[in-house]
Motif scaffolding. Structure first.
Motif, PDB file in Angstrom:
ATOM      1  N   TYR A 139      -6.293   3.505   1.169  1.00 33.39           N
ATOM      2  CA  TYR A 139      -5.124   2.793   1.422  1.00 33.39           C
ATOM      3  C   TYR A 139      -4.382   4.252   1.664  1.00 33.39           C
ATOM      4  O   TYR A 139      -4.136   4.500   2.423  1.00 33.39           O
ATOM      5  CB  TYR A 139      -4.359   2.921   0.231  1.00 33.39           C
ATOM      6  N   SER A 193      -4.808   6.000   4.558  1.00 32.84           N
ATOM      7  CA  SER A 193      -4.310   4.736   6.597  1.00 32.84           C
ATOM      8  C   SER A 193      -3.523   5.077   6.546  1.00 32.84           C
ATOM      9  O   SER A 193      -2.470   5.477   7.406  1.00 32.84           O
ATOM     10  CB  SER A 193      -4.885   3.762   5.951  1.00 32.84           C
ATOM     11  N   PHE A 207      -2.068   8.551  -2.922  1.00 33.17           N
ATOM     12  CA  PHE A 207      -3.526   7.161  -3.453  1.00 33.17           C
ATOM     13  C   PHE A 207      -4.180   8.286  -3.270  1.00 33.17           C
ATOM     14  O   PHE A 207      -6.091   7.971  -3.596  1.00 33.17           O
ATOM     15  CB  PHE A 207      -3.416   6.234  -1.691  1.00 33.17           C
TER      16      PHE A 207
END
Lengths: 506, 478
Positions: free
Chosen positions: B175, B178, B212
């Motif tokens: 995540y 991305s 993250f």
């Protein structure tokens, strides 16, 4: 002819490698006789080497002598840098002397794993010599910390019933103190770019930073000395340690803390030492007076001597830190040296006297397996020779003129007078208190009627015990009657130190 | 379309390990249980061969190949070499243990080799995709290894925990990746670094992605508060697997940290520094305090590992080359020490007896003075007492944080390391101060005894002469 030898490396590595050899070859069979003989030879050899240090020492200079310099860790700029001056050399001789005595003292007494016991003391000796001889702060720290390991093992394996508690407390207390010093050393490294203690002495530092550094060093050294109120590990460790361990603890390990004040705190942070000297004097006087009273009520002989050690070490730190008050009172730095020299003499004499006292208790403990004062009484009737020695050492512990104990205390009290009457007054109470707790103990243990069955069956000291007590008695008297050689050795170094701390670093 | 043949030379070690692993996979099919030792020997030979190839290819200049997804630089060479050596040692320690529990199967060594391959890819990653590829190859192999002992409930539970939490962490990492990709439009770490520098450090989406990433990394390292899996997995897995999981993968996780944060996001240093300080301080504190309460040595070493990760992070968070070198030195030192620690557990164990309670170490000095001394060296080294390896590792990271004026972090670290010293001392206490309860003699084979002695002596030797390894780490960072 010996001047080409790397003497300092030899007094460090001979015992360490000897200890490893004892560990590797020494069997515990036949009471570990082979290990004991080997250990004795190594410790005598090391003592002989340290005597060469003493005889080859140039007493006219404050420069570091017998220096050795090798690169060690390039990444951190750490050097294997050794050298001694008038402060550290006597302490090395004291270390090798005491270790040899301890080996003799443990000869018949240690029954479990004698080879490991002997090896631990040899390794400990080498590490202590290394700490005194290091001129590189990181090298010093490595020795300083590493010597906790053999001591931890010595108390833990051969100690008394409560040994695990005592040894853990000993280790954690000292470890906690040292890590703050580690951070201080790293900070100084970024100020100077090296770990050279000499460069640390020269570097200019602001007052706030100096105070933090001083406090970090204080935690490390105060625990080791030990100063009130971080002294509580000492009575436990002393009581539980085997006799040899107590002797080394009292005679040498405590000196490491005091040595640290002279090598690190005073010269690196003179201004902080000046502004916080009231704290040091206060803590020293509390140790002298309050701990003196605590010693008075002890029922356990070892505990009593342990508290008396704390009280005597208070004299050492008092001698070091009255320097600034003397300067303020008299306006000159002359006369300061006497306090520091007095502290130094006190360190050496306490090494002899406390070691001797612990050995005396050890002699009694080996016979009756009790350290309680109440279990004795009238020992002089069955052990007259021993009683003679014990009374002599007790007198020295009480600071009787003519014995080693007197010289240092007298010098410190004299210089404390120059600083402030009340400092001297409070310090002088030790002459009464010290006499009270030591002589009262002697009275209850040595004199009087034999009331216990055990005491009636006591045998007087044998040749081996006579040997180590006799050697110590000679040392105690020699230092008391003729301290001049010692003062001569430390004179230039102390004078140089005083000059150094007289200059502000701000 | 313009197709260029990439330079395969830097990838030869990976190709070699892959090829050998496939070969062993086939050979293992035709082996009877009695000749299973062939698999073991081939695996060890593969690691030795990979070491030779990697050292042969080493060069002081970073080579990027495979369309910018793969890099071979001095750091990769050093870390991979240590991974091979650590895995070699772990396999050797594991051999007798597995045999005594009828776990001596080809799967252990094959999964181990695939995990090593994953670590190698991760260490050499130069793109976020390669990072993920290497990470998953490594992690999936490790999950399966933990579950190797199928009839053990604790091992299965440990594997499930490890798998589910690990999958979550991987998802977090993806995540984050991305988001970074969305903000910068590139997966290449070098390119990413340049674009983030251009975007300025305050871009919210970048920082969001960074969070993250850090969660993913912290999980793999086992840093607090993403450490929950560590004690359970270390405890539940067979000791041979614990040994492997706790050693080489830490180096890979360190490499992931370096690749993603230092190569990929140097522009966000201020942000990730704060996060790492938090992780480091919490890990050192919690790891050391919780270790005190453990009665099981595998759990104790797990919590001790968590605190070591905190120290490792302190080196990296400094953001200086010296700090990175210190972090790497710490990672290598930790791997050497933890191999020895779990190696001792294996040495003490025998069929039907795991030797994983602290009481099992009572009186070791009576039973085997030599190995008691080795364990003493390892324990004091982990506690950070000189003159052992662990002390210099701690010194290096403390210097790193003091150099950027984070003295309070150094003080917190040393205070908790004193608290931590207590539980290491307790192990020494059991070994030296207590009487033995277990009178069995140690059953381990001579190869294990020899290597374990070498391992302990290495901790001492590298402590007395720390210069060369330190210099090696410093030159690997450049």
């Amino acid at each position: 002819m010996f001047s080409e030898l790397p003497l300092l490396s030899l007094v460090i590595w001979t015992p360490i490698l000897g200890g490893l050899l004892v560990l590797a070859t020494g069997s515990h069979r036949r009471g570990g006789l082979q290990a004991k003989v080997l250990t004795l030879l190594v410790s005598l050899l090391t003592f002989a080497l340290s005597v060469l240090l003493f005889t080859g020492f140039d007493t006219t200079t404050a420069e570091m002598q017998f220096t050795e310099l090798q690169p060690w860790i390039a990444t951190f700029n750490v050097y294997y840098h050794l050298g001694v001056d008038g402060i550290s050399m006597p302490l090395i001789v004291l270390t090798t002397f005491t270790t040899a005595l301890v080996v003799i003292a443990g000869w018949e007494v240690i029954k479990t794993k004698p080879a490991q016991y002997m090896a631990a003391f040899l390794i400990l000796e080498g590490l202590m010599n290394g700490a005194f001889a290091s001129l590189d702060a990181m090298l010093f720290y490595v020795f300083w910390e590493a010597l906790l390991i053999p001591m931890f093992i010595i108390i833990g394996i051969w100690g008394g019933p409560n040994r695990v508690y005592a040894t853990l407390k000993f280790f954690l207390y000292t470890f906690l103190g040292s890590v703050f010093m580690l951070v201080a050393l790293i900070y100084l490294y970024f100020q100077t770019g090296t770990f050279e203690i000499g460069d640390f002495h020269a570097v200019q530092i602001g007052l706030t930073a100096q105070i933090w550094l001083f406090l970090a060093f204080l935690v490390a050294f105060a625990v080791k000395v030990p100063m009130w109120p971080v002294h509580t590990w000492l009575p436990d460790a002393h009581v539980e340690a085997p006799t040899g361990g107590s002797v080394i603890l009292a005679a040498i390990m405590l000196k490491l803390g005091a040595y640290g004040f002279l090598r690190f705190s005073l010269p690196i942070t003179p201004d902080a030492s000046h502004s916080l000297d009231w704290l040091m004097i206060l803590l020293s006087l509390v140790a002298v007076v309050y701990i003196g009273f605590v010693a008075l009520i002890q029922q356990d002989m070892k505990k009593l001597i342990a508290y008396s050690s704390i009280s005597h070490m208070g004299f050492v730190t008092l001698g070091f830190f009255v320097a600034f008050s003397i300067f303020e009172n008299t306006g000159s730095w002359r006369g300061v040296a006497m306090g520091i020299e007095g502290g130094m003499v006190q360190m050496i004499s306490h090494g002899f006297v406390s070691g001797a006292m612990f050995l005396c208790v050890g002699v009694l403990y080996d016979r009756l397996h009790s350290r309680q004062i109440a279990d004795y009484g009238g020992v002089v009737n069955t052990m007259p020779l021993f009683a003679g020695f014990m009374v002599l050492f007790a007198m020295a512990n009480a600071g009787l003129p003519g014995t080693a104990g007197f010289v240092g205390e007298f010098m410190v009290i004299l210089s404390a007078f120059k600083a402030n009457f009340w400092y001297a007054f409070l310090a002088a109470t030790t002459l009464i208190l010290g006499a009270a707790y030591t002589l009262w103990m002697v009275k209850r243990v040595i004199y009087g009627k034999v009331v216990h069955e055990g005491v009636a069956t006591l045998k007087d000291i044998n040749a081996r015990e006579f040997l180590f007590l006799g050697v110590l008695a000679v040392a105690v008297l020699a230092l008391g009657l003729w301290p001049a050689p010692l003062l001569e050795v430390m004179g230039p170094t102390v004078a140089n130190l005083v000059e150094h701390i007289a200059v502000s670093k701000l | 379309m313009n197709f260029e043949t990439p330079d395969f030379l830097p990838v030869v070690p990976e190709l070699f390990v892959l090829g050998m692993a496939c070969l062993i996979l086939v050979v293992d099919l035709f082996l009877s249980d009695r000749s299973r030792v062939v698999t073991y020997l081939m695996s060890q030979a593969t690691l030795v061969g990979a070491l030779v190839v990697t050292l042969g290819l080493s060069s002081p200049i970073a080579q990027v190949t495979m369309n910018g997804t793969f890099v071979l630089d001095p750091m990769a060479t050093l870390l991979k070499s240590v991974v091979y050596i650590a895995s070699f040692v772990a396999f050797l320690y594991a051999k007798d243990y597995l045999r005594a529990r009828s776990l001596f199967k080809g799967e252990f060594f094959l999964l181990g080799l695939f995990a090593v391959l994953g670590m190698m890819v991760l260490i050499s990653a130069h793109s976020m995709l390669t990072v993920y590829l290497g990470l998953e190859l490594m992690s999936l192999s490790l999950y399966a290894m933990v579950a190797l002992q199928r009839n053990s409930a604790t091992a299965s539970e440990a594997a499930m925990k490890y798998f589910i939490l690990g999958a979550m962490a991987s998802a977090m990492l993806l995540y984050g990746m991305s988001m970074l990709y969305g903000a910068t439009g590139t997966l290449d770490l070098g390119e990413l670094g340049a674009r983030v520098q251009g975007a300025g450090p305050s871009s919210l989406v970048l920082v969001f992605g960074l969070v993250f990433l850090i969660v993913g990394i912290a999980f793999k390292l086992g840093a607090v508060p993403f450490h929950m899996w560590v004690p359970d997995v270390y405890h539940g897995a067979p000791t041979a697997v614990t040994l492997f999981v706790s050693s080489a993968p830490k180096l890979a996780a360190f490499a992931m940290l370096m690749r993603l944060l230092v190569d990929g996001l140097p522009g966000l240093h201020g942000h990730w520094q704060d996060m790492l300080i938090l992780l480091a301080v919490l890990s050192v504190a919690l790891g050391n305090v919780l270790a005190i309460a453990q009665a099981n040595i595998k759990r104790l070493l797990a919590y001790s590992g968590i605190s070591h990760v905190g120290f490792l992070l302190m080196g990296v968070l400094a953001g200086t080359p010296e700090g990175y070198a210190a972090g790497m030195y710490y990672a290598i030192a930790y791997v050497i020490m933890t191999l020895g620690g779990f190696g001792m557990v294996i040495l003490m164990s025998r069929a039907g007896f795991e030797a994983d309670r602290l009481e099992d170490y009572k009186g070791l000095n009576e039973r085997s003075p030599w190995f008691a001394l080795m364990m003493l060296i390892l324990m004091f080294s982990m506690a950070g007492v000189p003159p052992f390896l662990g002390f210099w590792a701690k010194l290096a990271v403390l210097e790193a944080v003091v150099s950027i004026d984070l003295i309070w972090v150094a003080v917190v670290a040393v205070v908790f390391s004193v608290i931590g010293a207590f539980y290491y001392l307790r192990v020494v206490k059991y070994m030296y101060f207590d009487k033995p309860e277990d009178e069995h003699s140690l059953v381990a084979g001579s190869d294990l005894r020899f290597l374990l002695s070498a391992n302990g002596l290495a901790v001492l030797g590298l402590g007395i002469f720390p210069g060369s390894l330190l210099a090696l780490c410093a030159s690997a960072i450049g």
